[in-house]
Write an enzyme that holds these catalytic residues in place. Sequence first.
Site, PDB file in Angstrom:
ATOM      1  N   LYS A   1      -1.401  -4.209  -2.993  1.00 11.90           N
ATOM      2  CA  LYS A   1      -2.507  -3.411  -2.368  1.00 11.90           C
ATOM      3  C   LYS A   1      -2.629  -2.219  -3.181  1.00 11.90           C
ATOM      4  CE  LYS A   1      -5.541  -2.338   1.226  1.00 11.90           C
ATOM      5  NZ  LYS A   1      -5.927  -0.944   0.615  1.00 11.90           N
TER       6      LYS A   1
ATOM      7  N   ASP B   1       9.025   5.389 -10.898  1.00 12.98           N
ATOM      8  CA  ASP B   1       8.453   6.068 -12.166  1.00 12.98           C
ATOM      9  C   ASP B   1       9.200   7.447 -12.447  1.00 12.98           C
ATOM     10  OD1 ASP B   1       6.557   4.197 -12.454  1.00 12.98           O
ATOM     11  OD2 ASP B   1       4.688   5.637 -12.193  1.00 12.98           O
TER      12      ASP B   1
ATOM     13  N   SER C   1       0.809  -1.336   0.170  1.00 14.94           N
ATOM     14  CA  SER C   1      -0.129   0.180   0.029  1.00 14.94           C
ATOM     15  C   SER C   1       1.001   1.369  -0.110  1.00 14.94           C
ATOM     16  CB  SER C   1      -0.900  -0.154   1.220  1.00 14.94           C
ATOM     17  OG  SER C   1      -2.046   0.720   0.867  1.00 14.94           O
TER      18      SER C   1
END
Length: 441
Positions: A332, A318, A307
């Site tokens: 998750k 990224d 999470s």
Amino acid sequence: MLHLRRFARPSTLALAVLLGMQGGAWAQQPMEEAAAPSASAKAPLPLEELRTFAEVLDRIKAAYVEPVDDKTLLENAIKGMLSNLDPHSAYLEPEAFAELQESTSGEFGGLGIEVGMEDGFIKVVSPIDDTPASKAGIEAGDLIVKIDGQPTKGLSMMDAIGKMRGKPGSSISLTLVREGGQPFDVKLTRAVIKVRSVRSQILEPGYGYLRVTQFQVNSGEEVGKALAKLKKDNDGKKLNGLVLDLRNNPGGVLQAAVEISDHFLTKGLIVYTEGRIANSELRFNADPADASEGVPLVVLINGGSASASEIVAGALQDHKRGVVMGTDSFGKGSVQTVLPLNNDRALKLTTALYYTPKGRSIQAQGIEPDIKVERAKLTREQAADGLREADLAGHLGNGNGGPDRPTATQIASDSPRPQDDDYQLGQALNLLKGLNLTRGQ
């Protein structure tokens, strides 16, 4: 339990987004806003199903072996309604609601274990550092098949958590299955869990280590202080490299995940969420400040990283801000909103999915590391006997005047270092050294 909070807007809306294993993100908001019906919600109720519900209620009241009052039956119906949506939605009775709010403070009672659901069993997402669970050797991925001898199959997650919580000092026995092996018992003593969410130290001159065990309300601020302390401990010099350890971190407060990511990023999107209601559409961007001073970065993750941990790892990956190393994360990627009800009760409802800056949904997939490194243990081979130049009689001295290094020379060992017994951490440190060498530092 895990709770994730987003930044508060300058209004009366108090929305807290939870991104933990059990809870994802939680939010509190005015009931009139939370209950705003959509077009589909205004559709007529299915009369046939309502008749069936009423008939089942009557049959249970009339024929069940013991009398059951209407309040209990209706609350059980609500629990079933929520638990059958997904593993993270739940109906929170007063005690469970209080525990959910409590856990963001970093102090709560229990075993120090984060759990999820798998095939009807309770699955360990990760043990929390320095708690009864971690000290007993419980590992991420273990299945809890019995609690005090009672099977967990069919138990809701909230019921299982309730059984594992208890008075500090009381004992509990868990029956675990690890990687498909034979069941084994672990006896633990419950304790007050005080989670220290951020730790840091210098691994070697120039190289720092920063571990985040859980995302609590103040974790973002603590990471900022830890980065400053690492520089101070490095004789006031900028670090040559940093390992950010998110292994076995089950998540926590969303705001902390955003703040920690922002310490390493100077621009661009950090994370965004998408859902059906307006309040579930959130976007978080980095500010220009750079607390990390652009230090070369390796981020460690594993199957216990969930999470909020995946938000940080995904954002840094990224933006190519660091190298993600380890094994695939938990996966998750859903957000839960806590909607308060009457009588100190609440709904914990999945309302959105979160996405990395490049639009990747982590749900049921997780973050794939740039460099996969499995957990392992290394054993040193016995050095082969042999001669070196310095062992030979009459050998010439070092041209620069340096000391001889014969075979028998024993290099004084330093105090134990984390990287010596942690293969993944050792590999992360080696990568940082290699990056510095190739950059001519």
